[in-house]
Design an enzyme around this catalytic site. Structure first.
Site, PDB file in Angstrom:
ATOM      1  N   LEU A 125       0.845  -1.193   0.000  1.00 32.99           N
ATOM      2  CA  LEU A 125       0.000   0.000   0.000  1.00 32.99           C
ATOM      3  C   LEU A 125       0.878   1.240   0.000  1.00 32.99           C
ATOM      4  O   LEU A 125       1.709   1.415   0.883  1.00 32.99           O
ATOM      5  CB  LEU A 125      -0.900   0.007   1.238  1.00 32.99           C
ATOM      6  CG  LEU A 125      -1.849   1.197   1.332  1.00 32.99           C
ATOM      7  CD1 LEU A 125      -2.973   1.063   0.321  1.00 32.99           C
ATOM      8  CD2 LEU A 125      -2.426   1.333   2.718  1.00 32.99           C
ATOM      9  N   HIS A 229       5.505   1.458  13.427  1.00 35.44           N
ATOM     10  CA  HIS A 229       6.114   2.743  13.070  1.00 35.44           C
ATOM     11  C   HIS A 229       5.016   3.814  13.159  1.00 35.44           C
ATOM     12  O   HIS A 229       3.859   3.534  12.839  1.00 35.44           O
ATOM     13  CB  HIS A 229       6.618   2.628  11.631  1.00 35.44           C
ATOM     14  CG  HIS A 229       7.483   3.754  11.209  1.00 35.44           C
ATOM     15  ND1 HIS A 229       6.968   4.923  10.723  1.00 35.44           N
ATOM     16  CD2 HIS A 229       8.827   3.890  11.209  1.00 35.44           C
ATOM     17  CE1 HIS A 229       7.971   5.745  10.438  1.00 35.44           C
ATOM     18  NE2 HIS A 229       9.106   5.132  10.731  1.00 35.44           N
TER      19      HIS A 229
END
Ligand SMILES: NC(=[NH2+])NCCC[C@H](N)C(=O)O
Length: 357
Positions: A125, A229
């Site tokens: 993505l 993250h």
């Protein structure tokens, strides 16, 4: 108009540009022209049904038809680990107990597994920074659920996504520094890049062979197990709202969490439904509409998806205009699968099983 369609060979230069902008950390989109072309070709062959079902890789592109460029991509791998080996660490518990001394010790322990072998993966993505606004991100990510809902027999009943793991402001992954680096003598980005270009035999050769007791790693590394993250948090939140859950598996390099769901339980899959198209006079979609419907045609090879206003739905008929019909490859009487872009039933789950010593 923003539409989703299968990626084509002509998109290579746009894709390469986006991969370069993405930087490191996006394992499945390395900035390597030859490899990106191979990925596009693999997707083209999959949509043309030239590859066996379990070896198919579908890459969708978000096209800005006005600007004549692609602005993002997303992918679905029909099954991982069938041509090569798929690795994860399972966060398990080792118990040492002595009733004589009254000591009961639980030690989180990482085991190397191939548990996701055969499952389908949501991957690759990426949305160009200029397009990270409005409905683009959701359209790009969620169009895959409509494809899964339409063609469930082509996928494993379980789908998963690997979330990018934690790294600090300098881009350092404490988990990699404490573990991977000691065995691979490479930077995380380099090891990650090698995986991305399909060279995975070095993992089998260099990966530590024995289970890892977590307290043997640095404290900073222990804290990042199962942590994403910062940039990946929105993607994780979206998947959780669709019913994806942490399953105890993490990435072997940066310890990012893996989230999984059974296709039939994914909110978007359950809530999507089929209605019939009527082409006539309808307004073009207003890009400022924050509560639209995603609509996807039910074609395989000519798969298309886009956004329409909720007002376009009248009972079981969806009214669109000629230009919308053309770009979505639809005609009066065709069935389309629709889904509200935003409705969600939030499930409060943690990505993180508590890890303590
Ligand atoms: N961040 C990474 N590159 N991790 C390496 C392994 C990735 C993936 N689970 C695989 O087996 O291919």
């Amino acid at each position: 108009m923003m539409i989703i369609r299968p990626i084509e060979t002509k998109d290579l230069s746009d894709l390469l540009m986006m991969a370069k902008n993405a930087g490191s950390g996006l394992t499945t989109l390395p900035a390597n022209e030859e490899l990106l072309l191979a990925k596009i070709e693999s997707s083209v062959n999959s949509f043309n049904q030239k590859t066996e079902e379990s070896h198919r890789f579908y890459m969708f592109a978000l096209e800005d038809t006005t600007a004549g460029r692609i602005a993002g991509v997303c992918g679905i791998e029909a099954a991982v680990g069938l041509n090569d080996v798929w690795y994860n660490y399972r966060v398990s518990t080792t118990v040492n107990a002595s009733s004589e001394l009254g000591i009961h010790k639980q030690t989180p322990t990482l085991y190397l597994t191939n548990d996701m072998t055969g499952c389908s993966e949501l991957c690759s993505l990426f949305l160009d920074a200029d397009y990270r606004k409005g409905n683009n991100g959701r359209l790009l990510s969620k169009c895959r659920f409509l494809f899964l809902a339409q063609f469930p027999h082509l996928f494993h009943q379980k789908v998963f996504a690997e979330m990018r793991g934690y790294s600090n402001e300098e881009g350092i992954s404490p988990f990699w520094e404490s573990l991977g680096r000691k065995f691979f003598s490479l930077d995380f980005t380099h090891a990650d890049y090698l995986t991305g270009i399909g060279n995975k035999s070095f993992i089998a050769e260099l990966m530590p062979k024995y289970p890892i007791y977590l307290p043997f790693l640095s404290e900073e590394a222990q804290e990042t197990v199962g942590k994403t993250h910062d940039n990946t948090r929105p993607a994780l939140a979206m998947l959780k709202s669709e019913g994806f859950n942490f399953n105890g598996l993490v990435d072997i390099f940066d310890a990012g969490p893996l989230v999984e769901a059974f296709v039939g339980n994914i909110r978007a899959v359950r809530q999507s439904r089929l209605v019939t198209i009527e082409v006539g006079t309808a307004e073009d979609f207003d890009e400022n509409d924050r509560d639209p419907l995603i609509i996807a045609n039910t074609h395989y090879q000519d798969s298309r998806a886009g956004l329409v206003s909720k007002q376009a739905l009248v009972g079981k008929r969806l009214l669109i205009n000629k230009s919308q019909a053309d770009s979505l490859k639809l005609k009066t009487g065709d069935q389309v699968r629709i889904l509200s872009l935003r409705e969600s039933t939030h499930t409060k789950t943690s990505t993180h099983s508590k890890i303590s010593n």
